[in-house]
Design a protein around this motif. Structure first.
Motif, PDB file in Angstrom:
ATOM      1  N   ARG A 129      21.232  56.273  56.768  1.00 18.49           N
ATOM      2  CA  ARG A 129      21.197  55.446  55.560  1.00 18.49           C
ATOM      3  C   ARG A 129      21.187  56.319  54.305  1.00 18.49           C
ATOM      4  NH1 ARG A 129      19.946  50.006  56.150  1.00 18.49           N
ATOM      5  NH2 ARG A 129      19.246  49.344  58.234  1.00 18.49           N
ATOM      6  N   GLU A 174      12.287  48.628  61.088  1.00 11.40           N
ATOM      7  CA  GLU A 174      13.426  48.113  61.867  1.00 11.40           C
ATOM      8  C   GLU A 174      13.650  48.984  63.098  1.00 11.40           C
ATOM      9  OE1 GLU A 174      17.111  47.714  59.820  1.00 11.40           O
ATOM     10  OE2 GLU A 174      16.307  46.336  58.319  1.00 11.40           O
ATOM     11  N   ALA A 208      12.008  49.636  50.545  1.00  9.66           N
ATOM     12  CA  ALA A 208      13.232  49.684  51.352  1.00  9.66           C
ATOM     13  C   ALA A 208      13.075  50.629  52.536  1.00  9.66           C
ATOM     14  CB  ALA A 208      14.408  50.129  50.477  1.00  9.66           C
ATOM     15  N   ALA A 256      22.126  54.710  50.581  1.00  7.13           N
ATOM     16  CA  ALA A 256      21.382  53.450  50.533  1.00  7.13           C
ATOM     17  C   ALA A 256      20.213  53.475  49.556  1.00  7.13           C
ATOM     18  CB  ALA A 256      20.866  53.103  51.934  1.00  7.13           C
ATOM     19  N   TYR A 257      19.704  54.668  49.242  1.00  7.57           N
ATOM     20  CA  TYR A 257      18.496  54.750  48.423  1.00  7.57           C
ATOM     21  C   TYR A 257      18.737  55.360  47.043  1.00  7.57           C
ATOM     22  CZ  TYR A 257      16.728  54.310  53.201  1.00  7.57           C
ATOM     23  OH  TYR A 257      16.513  53.896  54.504  1.00  7.57           O
ATOM     24  N   HIS A 289      13.122  49.738  56.588  1.00  8.43           N
ATOM     25  CA  HIS A 289      14.059  50.376  57.511  1.00  8.43           C
ATOM     26  C   HIS A 289      13.325  51.157  58.606  1.00  8.43           C
ATOM     27  CE1 HIS A 289      17.153  50.226  54.009  1.00  8.43           C
ATOM     28  NE2 HIS A 289      17.119  49.102  54.699  1.00  8.43           N
ATOM     29  N   ILE A 346      17.248  56.808  59.594  1.00  6.90           N
ATOM     30  CA  ILE A 346      17.004  56.838  58.150  1.00  6.90           C
ATOM     31  C   ILE A 346      17.909  57.850  57.466  1.00  6.90           C
ATOM     32  CG2 ILE A 346      15.281  57.192  56.343  1.00  6.90           C
ATOM     33  CD1 ILE A 346      14.864  54.666  58.053  1.00  6.90           C
TER      34      ILE A 346
END
Length: 296
Positions: A35, A59, A52, A40-41, A56, A32
């Motif tokens: 990302r 995942e 989101a 990504a955020y 993740h 995380i």
């Protein structure tokens, strides 16, 4: 107002410190934060950020209790108020009749109990007992957990206790990461209503059935005390702590894991598989027909 990066960082700190599998927590943190570093955020709104990050998280580690949740109503972020989560849970149970939604007396002297949440064994004992009084003289019981979305491990043990003759059945254990200890759950010695013995018990399940509802279904099935009818359940077996990150965002961190004394494992990620597979909509009819057949 914290930035998205700060929000995600605070959530990851909670996960790293508390997640029941420490090595998986390290993997989650690394994935995380990668990302996060890639931006990504950066542009996501609160609800979209929660969706989101949750996707993740799962995942990397498909744990259904590992989530970032958005709530419209503001909450306290004072660490001293974190125990309010239990108070909120108990208030919800009171408002929902301790999870007992409905009783029906079906053809052939078959009882049907619709249970939407698994109550706390303390406050909920009388309501559970009242429900079991209603079915005490039936010839078979259908315990409907198709819309049961969770609840208390102690309450799950109390529900299960009604279907065994005494306090000598070791139902399951829960291992707690923070203390390294394992708590045993046994059938209760004293109950406020008669035990339901030597008669068929059916448990209805759906893809919605989750957490505490799954605990009751899995435990009764593993101990050979009930026939499960319906769909494979959602698959969340880890008791969970809730931590406010902002006034509107909460991170839920599984801090413990359930271990069946029969199977040595649990239903995390795979769900509880029914004995008689059918759609959720057909489950009640299927169970009722089987109960009538066995009584004939």
């Amino acid at each position: 107002m914290p930035t998205n990066a700060e929000i995600v960082g605070l959530a990851l700190d909670r996960i790293t410190a508390g997640y029941v599998f420490p090595q998986r927590a390290v993997e989650i943190n690394g994935a995380i934060r990668s990302r996060l570093a890639a931006g990504a955020y950066n542009t996501l709104s609160g609800p979209a950020l929660c969706a989101a990050v949750t996707a993740h998280l799962q995942e990397v580690c498909p744990d259904k209790h590992l989530r970032l949740l958005w709530q419209d109503e503001p909450q306290s972020t004072d660490p001293a108020d974190e125990d309010d989560g239990r108070a909120v849970f108990l208030a919800l149970l009171r408002a929902e009749n301790q999870g007992v939604r409905r009783f029906e007396h079906l053809e052939g002297n078959v009882g049907h109990l619709d249970i939407r949440r698994i109550a706390d064994a303390g406050e909920g004992a009388r309501a559970i007992g009242a429900a079991m009084e209603l079915v005490a003289r039936t010839s078979a019981l259908i315990l409907d957990l198709r819309e049961c979305r969770g609840g208390s491990p102690e309450g799950a043990a109390m529900w299960c206790s009604y279907f065994f003759p005494d306090d000598q059945v070791h139902l399951n254990d829960i291992y707690e990461r923070s203390t390294g200890s394992t708590r045993q759950y046994w059938t209760a010695s004293h109950l406020p209503a008669p035990r339901y013995l030597e008669r068929p018990v059916y448990v209805l399940t759906s893809a919605i059935t989750f957490s505490g509802g799954e605990d009751v279904a899995y435990t009764l099935q593993a101990h050979g005390r009930a026939v499960l009818v319906g769909e494979t359940t959602h698959g969340g077996a880890h008791p969970t702590a809730r931590h406010p990150v902002t006034e509107h965002i909460t991170v839920t961190v599984p801090t413990a894991r359930t271990i069946s004394t029969v199977t040595g494992t649990n239903w995390e990620g795979v769900g509880v598989v029914p004995d008689l597979a059918t759609t959720s909509e057909q489950a009640l009819e299927t169970a009722h027909k089987d109960a009538l057949r066995r009584a004939a």
